[in-house]
Design a protein around this motif. Structure first.
Motif, PDB file in Angstrom:
ATOM      1  N   LYS A   3       7.722   0.609   1.700  1.00 30.27           N
ATOM      2  CA  LYS A   3       8.597   1.780   1.783  1.00 30.27           C
ATOM      3  C   LYS A   3       8.190   2.858   0.773  1.00 30.27           C
ATOM      4  CE  LYS A   3      13.462   3.042   1.260  1.00 30.27           C
ATOM      5  NZ  LYS A   3      14.796   2.539   0.970  1.00 30.27           N
ATOM      6  N   TYR A   4       7.774   2.454  -0.412  1.00 28.26           N
ATOM      7  CA  TYR A   4       7.442   3.407  -1.467  1.00 28.26           C
ATOM      8  C   TYR A   4       5.948   3.686  -1.596  1.00 28.26           C
ATOM      9  CZ  TYR A   4      12.293   2.978  -2.746  1.00 28.26           C
ATOM     10  OH  TYR A   4      13.667   2.998  -2.710  1.00 28.26           O
ATOM     11  N   THR A   5       5.158   3.174  -0.676  1.00 26.21           N
ATOM     12  CA  THR A   5       3.732   3.464  -0.653  1.00 26.21           C
ATOM     13  C   THR A   5       3.513   4.681   0.241  1.00 26.21           C
ATOM     14  OG1 THR A   5       3.225   1.113  -0.907  1.00 26.21           O
ATOM     15  CG2 THR A   5       1.462   2.526  -0.110  1.00 26.21           C
ATOM     16  N   ASP A   6       2.879   5.708  -0.306  1.00 22.49           N
ATOM     17  CA  ASP A   6       2.656   6.937   0.454  1.00 22.49           C
ATOM     18  C   ASP A   6       1.497   6.798   1.443  1.00 22.49           C
ATOM     19  OD1 ASP A   6       4.745   8.244  -0.886  1.00 22.49           O
ATOM     20  OD2 ASP A   6       3.410   8.823  -2.522  1.00 22.49           O
ATOM     21  N   SER A   7       0.391   6.193   1.001  1.00 23.03           N
ATOM     22  CA  SER A   7      -0.739   6.002   1.917  1.00 23.03           C
ATOM     23  C   SER A   7      -1.597   4.826   1.467  1.00 23.03           C
ATOM     24  CB  SER A   7      -1.584   7.272   2.028  1.00 23.03           C
ATOM     25  OG  SER A   7      -2.298   7.500   0.837  1.00 23.03           O
ATOM     26  N   ILE A   8      -2.273   4.227   2.439  1.00 24.68           N
ATOM     27  CA  ILE A   8      -3.203   3.120   2.209  1.00 24.68           C
ATOM     28  C   ILE A   8      -4.447   3.440   3.016  1.00 24.68           C
ATOM     29  CG2 ILE A   8      -3.561   0.626   2.326  1.00 24.68           C
ATOM     30  CD1 ILE A   8      -0.229   1.571   3.185  1.00 24.68           C
ATOM     31  N   LYS A   9      -5.603   3.453   2.350  1.00 25.32           N
ATOM     32  CA  LYS A   9      -6.855   3.773   3.046  1.00 25.32           C
ATOM     33  C   LYS A   9      -7.950   2.837   2.576  1.00 25.32           C
ATOM     34  CE  LYS A   9      -5.615   8.413   3.782  1.00 25.32           C
ATOM     35  NZ  LYS A   9      -5.462   9.684   3.637  1.00 25.32           N
ATOM     36  N   ILE A  10      -8.882   2.582   3.469  1.00 24.69           N
ATOM     37  CA  ILE A  10     -10.063   1.796   3.128  1.00 24.69           C
ATOM     38  C   ILE A  10     -11.277   2.694   3.279  1.00 24.69           C
ATOM     39  CG2 ILE A  10     -11.540  -0.135   3.773  1.00 24.69           C
ATOM     40  CD1 ILE A  10      -9.079  -1.554   4.849  1.00 24.69           C
ATOM     41  N   TYR A  11     -12.059   2.788   2.211  1.00 29.95           N
ATOM     42  CA  TYR A  11     -13.353   3.463   2.239  1.00 29.95           C
ATOM     43  C   TYR A  11     -14.372   2.482   1.694  1.00 29.95           C
ATOM     44  CZ  TYR A  11     -10.821   7.837   2.898  1.00 29.95           C
ATOM     45  OH  TYR A  11      -9.996   8.828   3.392  1.00 29.95           O
ATOM     46  N   GLY A  12     -15.270   2.061   2.552  1.00 30.28           N
ATOM     47  CA  GLY A  12     -16.265   1.068   2.134  1.00 30.28           C
ATOM     48  C   GLY A  12     -15.574  -0.231   1.784  1.00 30.28           C
ATOM     49  N   ASP A  13     -15.763  -0.693   0.553  1.00 31.21           N
ATOM     50  CA  ASP A  13     -15.140  -1.939   0.112  1.00 31.21           C
ATOM     51  C   ASP A  13     -13.974  -1.699  -0.850  1.00 31.21           C
ATOM     52  OD1 ASP A  13     -16.547  -1.098  -2.104  1.00 31.21           O
ATOM     53  OD2 ASP A  13     -17.538  -3.010  -2.474  1.00 31.21           O
ATOM     54  N   LYS A  14     -13.464  -0.462  -0.855  1.00 35.72           N
ATOM     55  CA  LYS A  14     -12.363  -0.101  -1.749  1.00 35.72           C
ATOM     56  C   LYS A  14     -11.092   0.176  -0.954  1.00 35.72           C
ATOM     57  CE  LYS A  14     -15.315   1.922  -5.269  1.00 35.72           C
ATOM     58  NZ  LYS A  14     -16.609   1.709  -4.692  1.00 35.72           N
ATOM     59  N   LEU A  15      -9.976  -0.315  -1.478  1.00 31.26           N
ATOM     60  CA  LEU A  15      -8.654  -0.052  -0.908  1.00 31.26           C
ATOM     61  C   LEU A  15      -7.955   0.940  -1.828  1.00 31.26           C
ATOM     62  CD1 LEU A  15      -6.363  -0.777   1.120  1.00 31.26           C
ATOM     63  CD2 LEU A  15      -5.640  -2.500  -0.522  1.00 31.26           C
ATOM     64  N   TYR A  16      -7.597   2.098  -1.275  1.00 31.13           N
ATOM     65  CA  TYR A  16      -6.904   3.138  -2.032  1.00 31.13           C
ATOM     66  C   TYR A  16      -5.431   3.094  -1.678  1.00 31.13           C
ATOM     67  CZ  TYR A  16     -11.472   5.078  -3.135  1.00 31.13           C
ATOM     68  OH  TYR A  16     -12.752   5.249  -3.600  1.00 31.13           O
ATOM     69  N   ILE A  17      -4.596   2.954  -2.698  1.00 31.74           N
ATOM     70  CA  ILE A  17      -3.149   2.905  -2.517  1.00 31.74           C
ATOM     71  C   ILE A  17      -2.559   4.094  -3.266  1.00 31.74           C
ATOM     72  CG2 ILE A  17      -1.045   1.565  -2.854  1.00 31.74           C
ATOM     73  CD1 ILE A  17      -2.892  -0.923  -3.125  1.00 31.74           C
ATOM     74  N   SER A  18      -1.728   4.866  -2.584  1.00 33.84           N
ATOM     75  CA  SER A  18      -1.123   6.038  -3.191  1.00 33.84           C
ATOM     76  C   SER A  18       0.399   5.904  -3.186  1.00 33.84           C
ATOM     77  CB  SER A  18      -1.544   7.286  -2.413  1.00 33.84           C
ATOM     78  OG  SER A  18      -0.939   8.421  -2.962  1.00 33.84           O
ATOM     79  N   THR A  19       1.004   6.151  -4.353  1.00 31.58           N
ATOM     80  CA  THR A  19       2.460   6.147  -4.494  1.00 31.58           C
ATOM     81  C   THR A  19       2.855   7.099  -5.614  1.00 31.58           C
ATOM     82  OG1 THR A  19       4.435   4.807  -4.843  1.00 31.58           O
ATOM     83  CG2 THR A  19       2.477   4.150  -6.049  1.00 31.58           C
ATOM     84  N   LYS A  20       4.053   7.652  -5.513  1.00 31.11           N
ATOM     85  CA  LYS A  20       4.567   8.545  -6.550  1.00 31.11           C
ATOM     86  C   LYS A  20       5.519   7.816  -7.499  1.00 31.11           C
ATOM     87  CE  LYS A  20       4.176  12.461  -3.522  1.00 31.11           C
ATOM     88  NZ  LYS A  20       4.782  12.892  -2.282  1.00 31.11           N
ATOM     89  N   VAL A  21       5.777   6.541  -7.246  1.00 29.86           N
ATOM     90  CA  VAL A  21       6.733   5.760  -8.026  1.00 29.86           C
ATOM     91  C   VAL A  21       5.990   5.068  -9.178  1.00 29.86           C
ATOM     92  CG1 VAL A  21       8.443   3.926  -7.923  1.00 29.86           C
ATOM     93  CG2 VAL A  21       8.123   5.440  -5.956  1.00 29.86           C
ATOM     94  N   ALA A  22       6.234   5.545 -10.406  1.00 31.64           N
ATOM     95  CA  ALA A  22       5.511   5.042 -11.576  1.00 31.64           C
ATOM     96  C   ALA A  22       5.655   3.525 -11.783  1.00 31.64           C
ATOM     97  CB  ALA A  22       5.944   5.802 -12.822  1.00 31.64           C
ATOM     98  N   PRO A  23       6.860   2.953 -11.690  1.00 37.25           N
ATOM     99  CA  PRO A  23       6.967   1.500 -11.875  1.00 37.25           C
ATOM    100  C   PRO A  23       6.174   0.713 -10.818  1.00 37.25           C
ATOM    101  CG  PRO A  23       9.129   2.496 -12.080  1.00 37.25           C
ATOM    102  CD  PRO A  23       8.199   3.565 -11.588  1.00 37.25           C
ATOM    103  N   LEU A  24       6.126   1.239  -9.599  1.00 45.41           N
ATOM    104  CA  LEU A  24       5.351   0.576  -8.547  1.00 45.41           C
ATOM    105  C   LEU A  24       3.863   0.659  -8.862  1.00 45.41           C
ATOM    106  CD1 LEU A  24       5.083  -0.905  -5.883  1.00 45.41           C
ATOM    107  CD2 LEU A  24       5.235   1.297  -4.714  1.00 45.41           C
ATOM    108  N   LYS A  25       3.410   1.800  -9.357  1.00 41.75           N
ATOM    109  CA  LYS A  25       2.000   1.929  -9.756  1.00 41.75           C
ATOM    110  C   LYS A  25       1.642   0.866 -10.787  1.00 41.75           C
ATOM    111  CE  LYS A  25       1.154   6.829  -9.055  1.00 41.75           C
ATOM    112  NZ  LYS A  25       0.773   8.096  -9.669  1.00 41.75           N
TER     113      LYS A  25
END
Length: 93
Positions: free
Chosen positions: A42-64
């Motif tokens: 719910k609090y994850t803004d985006s999830i992307k895969i580039y190559g062998d890396k998973l990028y997770i984006s969120t604006k919630v500091a405790p979740l980060k």
């Protein structure tokens, strides 16, 4: 020539094509809630895969912060869900 089911033939084609990364990137969006749970999804803004890396984006500091501690676990869970060792690194923004 061997006989393959349609699913086996598709998997074989995908493994040998450039579409593999794009398909996995789409699958991770569908699987994210199952892998990490409803609250994190719910609090994850985006999830992307580039190559062998998973990028997770969120604006919630405790979740980060929590995701930083869980990087190894995330790699294991995502690779298990994708049934391949695709992800080697998690980057949290």
């Amino acid at each position: 020539m061997g006989e393959y089911s349609l699913g086996e033939a598709m998997n074989k084609f995908i493994r040998g094509s450039r579409l593999k990364g794009d398909i996995q990137a789409l699958r991770i969006n569908d699987l994210w809630e199952k892998i990490m749970g409803k609250t994190i999804a719910k609090y994850t803004d985006s999830i992307k895969i580039y190559g062998d890396k998973l990028y997770i984006s969120t604006k919630v500091a405790p979740l980060k912060q929590e995701l930083q501690f869980q990087k190894e676990n995330i790699i294991l869970r995502v690779n298990e869900a994708l049934k391949e060792n695709v992800i080697r690194e998690v980057i949290i923004n």
